[in-house]
Scaffold this motif. Structure first.
Motif, mmCIF file in Angstrom:
data_model
loop_
_atom_site.group_PDB
_atom_site.id
_atom_site.type_symbol
_atom_site.label_atom_id
_atom_site.label_comp_id
_atom_site.label_asym_id
_atom_site.label_seq_id
_atom_site.Cartn_x
_atom_site.Cartn_y
_atom_site.Cartn_z
ATOM 1 N N ALA A 134 15.109 13.200 18.864
ATOM 2 C CA ALA A 134 14.598 12.445 19.753
ATOM 3 C C ALA A 134 14.137 12.922 21.338
ATOM 4 N N GLY A 162 7.519 9.661 19.101
ATOM 5 C CA GLY A 162 7.204 10.636 20.231
ATOM 6 C C GLY A 162 5.744 10.308 20.799
ATOM 7 N N ARG A 166 2.636 15.149 16.033
ATOM 8 C CA ARG A 166 2.439 15.532 17.387
ATOM 9 C C ARG A 166 1.674 16.480 17.654
ATOM 10 N N VAL A 178 13.102 16.278 21.454
ATOM 11 C CA VAL A 178 11.826 16.808 20.957
ATOM 12 C C VAL A 178 10.645 15.920 21.098
ATOM 13 N N ASP A 179 11.102 14.489 20.582
ATOM 14 C CA ASP A 179 9.950 13.421 20.840
ATOM 15 C C ASP A 179 9.887 12.850 22.029
ATOM 16 N N GLY A 180 10.196 13.471 22.936
ATOM 17 C CA GLY A 180 10.166 13.221 24.688
ATOM 18 C C GLY A 180 10.737 12.080 25.120
ATOM 19 N N ALA A 181 11.908 11.678 24.226
ATOM 20 C CA ALA A 181 12.821 10.466 24.913
ATOM 21 C C ALA A 181 13.732 11.001 25.883
ATOM 22 N N ARG A 240 6.741 13.649 11.132
ATOM 23 C CA ARG A 240 7.028 13.321 12.566
ATOM 24 C C ARG A 240 6.611 14.894 13.381
ATOM 25 N N ASN A 270 9.407 5.952 13.165
ATOM 26 C CA ASN A 270 9.719 7.308 13.019
ATOM 27 C C ASN A 270 8.311 8.330 13.683
#
Ligand SMILES: Nc1ncnc2c1ncn2[C@@H]1O[C@H](COP(=O)(O)OP(=O)(O)OP(=O)(O)O)[C@@H](O)[C@H]1O
Ligand SMILES: [Mg+2]
Lengths: 362, 301
Positions: free
Chosen positions: B196, A104, A155, B198-201, A151, A100
């Motif tokens: 997801a 990113g 970043r 926001v996490d760039g997926a 998480r 998790n």
């Protein structure tokens, strides 16, 4: 309000509608670098919508969003330099905590050793090191929310967005995590935007609070300012528990006339030059003195006790003054009986006056 | 204490005692028993008949077990039974069906899962309309479309081929499968999808890395639906293919209905059981997987 020179986030004339429903209307907001801003408002006022617009999860209908000096209105969420934490944690159920945290970074093709370093650092800050190999289903609510914060943390972004991150937790855990989030902010110095409808969270966390109603920001100021100088009647009612008491009447040459008599407003700091006209006078329950103290106050009333709620530290008492109900916050040791007449006093310096029609502060 | 244990009328304490013959239990087990008999009796007769030789079959005691067990009918049904055209049994039909089944199931589920995912997370202008048209498609009787499809397949040059039949199965599976997947993905919290992003997926990243791993149960359901549906199909098989690539069901029909010689009931029973074997195996295997999938899925995160 003073102009912010280099805002971290700047929202300009933002409009957003879902079909025919206008949710945000011409909204402007400048947030300074490193500031902790809380968006506060009742359910459905557009807080989450605004946050999603900032994150890039919703396309705006009109207006611009700038983050760290860059116009990001058309950027993808991952390109905006934001991290986001959701109310439902939104952890990927089939990945371990480590998976998790790194998802990113893997998408952004960050080198492996860099990923490892960042995960280690975030896990240390949030004290989730022993949990790294577990799946989210094997974590408690508080641990899950820590992972969700982690998480965002790994970043390495300028801006953190929180959408009611604590409202799924129990009261004790909420209080603990609230403190942790505040400490995290002091440690990292990032800009944070935090959505809640919990007043206590708002008052304790925020550098500035934006009170929202129907997609508008009614007042954007420090907790002190919001509590002591609410810009309008809605803000005055929204903050404080029990809510502020209101007496309807009119302002006339520095005096307030109402069914309860005429009282001098000496000491009240008017914001408008010509306040005369119909008005509401507001006074918070905690600013009403009772017993001997009441006698020292410039404005004095007498009320009949209707209802008593002892809370230990203090006692909330509902009284009728004339035909008006009012809440009074008394000392916890006070002994009052239902039906008893008690003296009440307050001073104009702690009162609030609002225009009856516009509901703006006078 | 001691008086309480001696007296039969105990004070209420601990788990409440349950009555074994409560009306609810009698209803439930009674119904289950009747339904089981209803389904198992014919199966029993088929299995028994398929294990007898013809002399024994002719004696007519359909419920009695075989005096002498023989697997001859099974071998014959698989490798030697005659249809009108050839005499190599069901094996040819079996392999045809496998060659129809695998691509049809894989392609239809792959396409439908992606479109269900797109319809629930990546709404585009007119996506609701698209979905509604798809649903309406599920209610149009197949018979109406048979002839137009024959023409379309002929124009595409795939009429009478396995490719053509696979295409037909894929398209006809689309409405119900898309509905199935869309509804499943609609129950996945939207915040997961937002996180997801926001996490760039991207579109495929979220599908492959987030959605696929958490949708095992619904894939199992889709596989059961498609495998049994396509395996049991008769109409499309008979209309869109030629005799040497007929699926197993069509071939079974041809064997059972072939009019040369005597009716070999034992061979027919064996052939029918063989044809029904695949869906049966799927139920047994996936039933277990299905339960495990749901338990392990634990979508809440
Ligand atoms: N996808 C949507 N389509 C149509 N209307 C929507 C949609 N999402 C939100 N709204 C409407 O927009 C308004 C603002 O919603 P929003 O979720 O921003 O409220 P909120 O302030 O976050 O409330 P809460 O405190 O309950 O989370 C609500 O009236 C809601 O009904
Ligand atoms: Mg919300």
């Amino acid at each position: 309000m003073d102009q912010i020179v280099n805002p971290s986030i700047s929202i300009k004339n933002l409009d957003l509608s879902f079909g025919a429903v206008e949710v945000l209307k011409n909204l402007n907001l400048d947030i300074a670098d490193g500031e902790f801003v809380v968006l506060l408002g009742s359910s459905g006022c557009g807080k989450s919508t605004l946050l999603n617009c900032i994150a890039g999860l919703l396309d705006v209908s009109d207006g611009e969003i700038h983050i760290s000096g860059k116009n990001v209105t058309w950027e993808e969420p991952s390109q905006r330099g934001i991290g986001m934490v959701f109310q439902s944690y939104a952890l990927y159920p089939q990945m371990t905590v480590e998976g998790n945290l790194t998802f990113g970074l893997r998408n952004a093709r960050v080198p492996k050793d860099e990923i490892a370093a960042r995960v280690e650092k975030a896990a240390k800050i949030l004290q989730i090191e022993p949990l790294l190999k577990r799946k989210p289903a094997a974590l408690s609510g508080g641990q899950r929310q820590r992972v969700a914060i982690g998480r965002a943390l790994v970043r390495d972004v300028d801006v953190f967005l929180f959408d009611e991150p604590l409202s799924n937790l129990d009261a004790k855990l909420r209080a603990d995590l609230r403190v942790e989030i505040k400490q995290l902010h002091q440690q990292l110095g990032n800009t944070m935007i935090y959505v809640t409808h919990d007043q206590i969270e708002a008052m304790t966390l925020a550098d500035r609070i934006a009170i929202m109603l129907n997609g508008n920001v009614l007042q954007f100021a420090s907790p002190y300012e919001i509590y002591n100088h609410p810009a309008n009647k809605y803000v005055a009612t929204f903050i404080g528990s029990p809510t502020m008491n209101f007496i309807e009447g009119s302002v006339h040459g520095g005096k307030f006339d109402s069914a309860l008599g005429t009282h001098s407003l000496d000491g009240y700091d008017f914001t408008t030059p010509s306040p005369d006209g119909p008005a509401w006078l507001g006074i918070r329950p905690e600013h009403m003195a009772t017993g001997d103290e009441a006698a020292n106050k410039p404005i004095q009333l007498e009320g009949r006790v209707e209802f008593v709620e002892p809370l230990g530290s203090d006692t909330l008492t509902r009284v009728t003054v004339g035909d008006q109900h009012m809440w009074v916050r008394m000392d916890g040791q006070a002994q009052v009986k239902i039906g008893e007449m008690i003296p009440i006093g307050f001073s104009a310096t702690q009162a609030h006056l609002f225009d009856t029609t516009t509901e703006e502060r006078l | 204490m001691s008086t309480a244990t001696q007296s039969p009328a105990k004070t209420p304490r601990g788990p409440k005692p349950k009555r074994a013959f409560s009306p609810a239990n009698i209803m439930i087990y009674g119904t289950l028993f009747v339904v089981s008999i209803y389904y198992l009796l014919p199966l029993y007769v088929m299995v028994m008949t398929s294990l007898k030789d013809m002399t024994e079959v002719r004696m007519g005691n359909i419920f009695s077990p075989p005096v002498e067990i023989t697997f001859e009918p099974w071998v014959k049904a698989w490798a030697e039974a005659c249809t009108g055209i050839n005499c190599d049994g069901l094996s040819r039909g079996f392999w045809n069906s496998v060659r129809i089944l695998i691509p049809s199931v894989v392609v239809s589920i792959a396409v439908a899962s992606v479109s269900g995912y797109a319809l629930s997370f990546w709404r585009f202008k007119g996506s609701e309309l698209f979905f509604n048209i798809l649903i309406v498609g599920a209610f149009i009787p197949y018979q109406i479309m048979l002839y137009p499809i024959v023409i379309i397949l002929r124009e595409l040059g795939v009429y009478g081929t396995l490719t053509g039949l696979v295409m037909v199965h894929t398209i006809f599976g689309m409405p119900i499968l898309t509905l199935l997947f869309r509804n499943y993905f609609a129950s996945v919290p939207e915040e997961l999808f937002k996180a997801a992003r926001v996490d760039g997926a991207g579109f495929w990243g979220i599908y492959v890395q987030i959605m696929l791993p958490m949708s095992l149960p619904i894939f199992v359901v889709a596989i059961i639906l498609q495998v049994t549906g396509i395996w049991n199909d008769f109409l499309f098989g008979v209309v869109f293919t030629k005799p040497d690539i007929y699926p197993m069901t069509v071939q079974l029909n041809n064997i059972v209905n072939s009019v040369q010689g005597v009716k070999e009931y034992n061979v027919n029973m064996a052939a029918t059981l063989l044809t029904g074997m695949v869906p049966l195996v799927i139920y047994f295997v996936s039933g277990k997987l299905f339960v495990r999938g749901i338990a392990a899925g634990a979508v809440k995160g």
